[in-house]
Motif scaffolding. Sequence first.
Motif, PDB file in Angstrom:
ATOM      1  N   MET A  19       0.828  -1.213   0.000  1.00 21.01           N
ATOM      2  CA  MET A  19       0.000   0.000   0.000  1.00 21.01           C
ATOM      3  C   MET A  19       0.853   1.250   0.000  1.00 21.01           C
ATOM      4  O   MET A  19       0.416   2.309   0.421  1.00 21.01           O
ATOM      5  CB  MET A  19      -0.920  -0.005   1.217  1.00 21.01           C
ATOM      6  N   MET A  29       0.847  14.766   0.104  1.00 18.54           N
ATOM      7  CA  MET A  29       0.908  14.745   1.565  1.00 18.54           C
ATOM      8  C   MET A  29       2.000  15.675   2.072  1.00 18.54           C
ATOM      9  O   MET A  29       1.829  16.372   3.063  1.00 18.54           O
ATOM     10  CB  MET A  29       1.149  13.318   2.064  1.00 18.54           C
TER      11      MET A  29
ATOM     12  N   GLY B 183      -6.919   1.879   8.266  1.00 14.83           N
ATOM     13  CA  GLY B 183      -6.632   0.967   7.168  1.00 14.83           C
ATOM     14  C   GLY B 183      -5.432   1.364   6.343  1.00 14.83           C
ATOM     15  O   GLY B 183      -5.338   1.008   5.167  1.00 14.83           O
ATOM     16  N   ALA B 184      -4.492   2.092   6.940  1.00 20.63           N
ATOM     17  CA  ALA B 184      -3.290   2.497   6.212  1.00 20.63           C
ATOM     18  C   ALA B 184      -2.149   1.542   6.540  1.00 20.63           C
ATOM     19  O   ALA B 184      -2.216   0.784   7.500  1.00 20.63           O
ATOM     20  CB  ALA B 184      -2.909   3.925   6.581  1.00 20.63           C
ATOM     21  N   SER B 188       1.969   9.009   7.255  1.00 22.15           N
ATOM     22  CA  SER B 188       2.334   9.701   6.019  1.00 22.15           C
ATOM     23  C   SER B 188       3.826   9.908   5.908  1.00 22.15           C
ATOM     24  O   SER B 188       4.401   9.833   4.838  1.00 22.15           O
ATOM     25  CB  SER B 188       1.642  11.059   5.958  1.00 22.15           C
ATOM     26  N   VAL B 261      -5.939  12.612   7.105  1.00 22.90           N
ATOM     27  CA  VAL B 261      -6.588  13.241   5.958  1.00 22.90           C
ATOM     28  C   VAL B 261      -6.352  12.424   4.683  1.00 22.90           C
ATOM     29  O   VAL B 261      -7.275  12.234   3.884  1.00 22.90           O
ATOM     30  CB  VAL B 261      -6.067  14.686   5.778  1.00 22.90           C
ATOM     31  N   TYR B 262      -5.129  11.902   4.500  1.00 23.11           N
ATOM     32  CA  TYR B 262      -4.792  11.327   3.187  1.00 23.11           C
ATOM     33  C   TYR B 262      -4.683   9.806   3.146  1.00 23.11           C
ATOM     34  O   TYR B 262      -4.647   9.235   2.066  1.00 23.11           O
ATOM     35  CB  TYR B 262      -3.488  11.924   2.682  1.00 23.11           C
ATOM     36  N   MET B 263      -4.564   9.140   4.284  1.00 19.57           N
ATOM     37  CA  MET B 263      -4.258   7.708   4.224  1.00 19.57           C
ATOM     38  C   MET B 263      -5.455   6.826   4.552  1.00 19.57           C
ATOM     39  O   MET B 263      -5.283   5.628   4.781  1.00 19.57           O
ATOM     40  CB  MET B 263      -3.106   7.385   5.189  1.00 19.57           C
TER      41      MET B 263
END
Lengths: 216, 637
Positions: A19, A29, B183-184, B188, B261-263
């Motif tokens: 992932m 990011m 779920g990452a 980051s 926010v992003y993962m």
Amino acid sequence: MAVAHGHDDHHHGELHNPMEPTRQEQIVMNRFGLWLFCFSEVFLFMALLAARFYLWRDPVQGALRPELEQGPALIFTCVLLVSSWFMNRAEVASANEDMKTFNQSLAMTFVMGLIFLLGVIFYEWGLGLAHPHILPTDGAFGAVFFAMTGMHAIHVITGLIFVAIVWRNGNLGHYSREDHWGVEACAIYWHYVDLVWIFFYPAIYLIGIGVHIPGH
Amino acid sequence: MKYFLTSALTKGLVGQILTFIVSYGLIRNFRKTVSGWEVPAPELSGWQAPYDEPAMVLATIISLFGFLLACGVVSDWLKMMAGQKPHLKHGAQGKPEWTRYINIDVNHKVIGIQYGLNSIFILLVGGLLAILFRLELALPGLQFLQDGSQYNTLFSAHGIIMIAAIFAGVGAMTNYLGPVLIGASDMSFPRLNAFSYWVGVPSAVILLAGIFMGGWDTGWVGYPTHSTTTQMIGVQMFLLGFYLNGFSSIASGLNMVVTAVYMRAKGMSYFRMPIFVWAAVAASILQATTTQTVGVALTMVVAQRTLGMNFFTPVISPELLAAGVPAGDPILFQHIFWFYSHPAVYVWILPGLGIISELLPVFTRKPLFGYKWIALSSIGIALVGMLVWAHHMLTSSMPPAWKIPFMLSTLLVAVPTGVKFFSWLATIWEGKMRFPTPMLFVLGAISVFLLGGLSGPILGTIATDMHLHDTYFVVGHFHATIFGGFVFPFFAAIYYWFPKITGKMYDELLGKIHFWIMVPGFWVMSLLQMRVGVLGMRRRIADYGSDLGIQVEHALITVATLAIGWSILIMLYNLITSARKEELAPENPWESRSPEFLAPSPLPEFNYLAPIEVVGEPYDYGLEGATYAVVPTPAGD
């Protein structure tokens, strides 16, 4: 004990993350992270501004400021602000893979940033003068003046190092049209340091009634 | 042993100590020979020490770089600066698996465990200090300490060391659970994550060293003008250790916000995020922003002590005074300091309250009541928390007109906090309750946090605060909020995710013994602290008169403290022996719907074998056919 190997079939402990974010996702990011960092630093500079407005005041007269020479400070400020334009030019050049403009602009940014820094250290702080205008021990004036300009100068030094690294890595061919995140980050940081000065300069040199510091 | 001696931890510590000694010696001698400066030899009492203070400050700052360079956490960044492109190194690099915890590792689960171990270690040190001064306070008169300055060092160190422990505990929960719950595969910024952990180690060393290098008597707040004039120069180590810990907070706060926010996994909208993640984000926003201001306050004290810059002393030379140059003001410190240090307590309790909301539905088998309200109440507490700082200064010389707005904003905090309480009650209501150890700690946390919450408005109201300020009532209130808001939820989380982390089950009986000693013990301690406070016992004094009539209470508080200490040792024994046993834990011991309990234990290196997908609401316990997350399982299962 806590982490089992997800894929034992990979050789030599070289695990592959199924992932893992792509480079483009990582840049998105990074950008958000850098802006958050800038936002975080707002609180640092706000605390210094708060100290300035809290301490540099008189119950009757209102806001005060130390009487400092206006001319050189204005010149150094202009030099720093114009350097932001060159930084922007360098970023655009990097996006266009125009190495000549990139090098010229970064050099200009670096030189102008350095002029500002040396101006602050040797003229405003008086390290190069026989009789400095202000000393750290001059009451709340000296304390807050050196705290504000000093904290900003540390950021300028960081920015100069950043510019130098970006210049070197640019000439090693690390940046492309698609991925010039390093230059962009440097530009955001440099603009941010300039922006801080736009708030600091009037707070230190313009706002309030000038008070002459005795002995200088 | 070979692995231990070559670990990043050992290298870092050796690097830190060596750079400190070398740079202290150089600067000291430079000052001595060039400027002819001699260390004044004042009459030293207690743990005061004859160090050259400016040299100590500079050497301490340099020693941080010594640690970071020697342990190697910044190597990748230095390589990037030098124009290389280093890859992220995953896994144990051919060494035994356990060595990952004492080496630089970018995996967020490893970093989470590192934070957790660090937290428990510092917690034990801070607890030991508390037991020492509780033994001192058990009877009137001085028992075994020689003078008040030793007592002052003990309680000051207890405060800041426990704060470091709590921040590490928060880091443990957010780092381990954050990416797993959304779920990452990782945070980051994995390298920054490792940096946040490792920068906390040398700063903890600096704090602990401060006890032995002069000690300090300023409390954990370090108010000027006492902190700018005290002869106990360990105060510099306290200020610097506190300051450097802030780097850890800021970096990990930024990282968590960007990660959330992003993962997030596919299908996980903001209002399908686990409630703990909302709380962690709210805490992270506070960490990433307000920490900067305390950095300014602490730097100013260091600058005033070391360079003579007058920020905080309202005295100035007659010459400058006559010219109209303003002097410093100690109230400024309190404003800047509390602008961070009040939100800091929300950084500790928000993740804790998030754990309560996260675990309650699992053990009541019911949906979480008012999910959106709970999620937003965390953000609400964070935002209101930035506007209440001056309620710590209601008895200061701050203008009276400022005090009333701060009283009102303080009472406003009760609104989002009340939202959480009513949601917990409604979630428990008619639930099919189960009572394993994590649930017991959740319920204990709610009860204790209620005690802390109810004693809060009494202190936030100006009229009552005039009487209770700086008494043991404050001590009782504070410990109730922190035990209810952080310590008990942290223990609940440790027990709850222990089978996930280790793959083994803890011993239920020992867990329950831990609970039934610790929570009643805490109630006794906290209530009696409030009582002796109301009866006139001041904070931060080594002794009290036998005519106050509070001897029995003090003796009981000491007994309760010892009981709490023993219960922690029971927990450690339980966790260590359980982790070493052979028998595997059931796959989903709590019948949780959360994605990490649908994946193998311990979790794989990258948490999930393939991206997971969220298809429903997170807390629909007890609803037929409801699914939250689809988690890929290993082939062949």
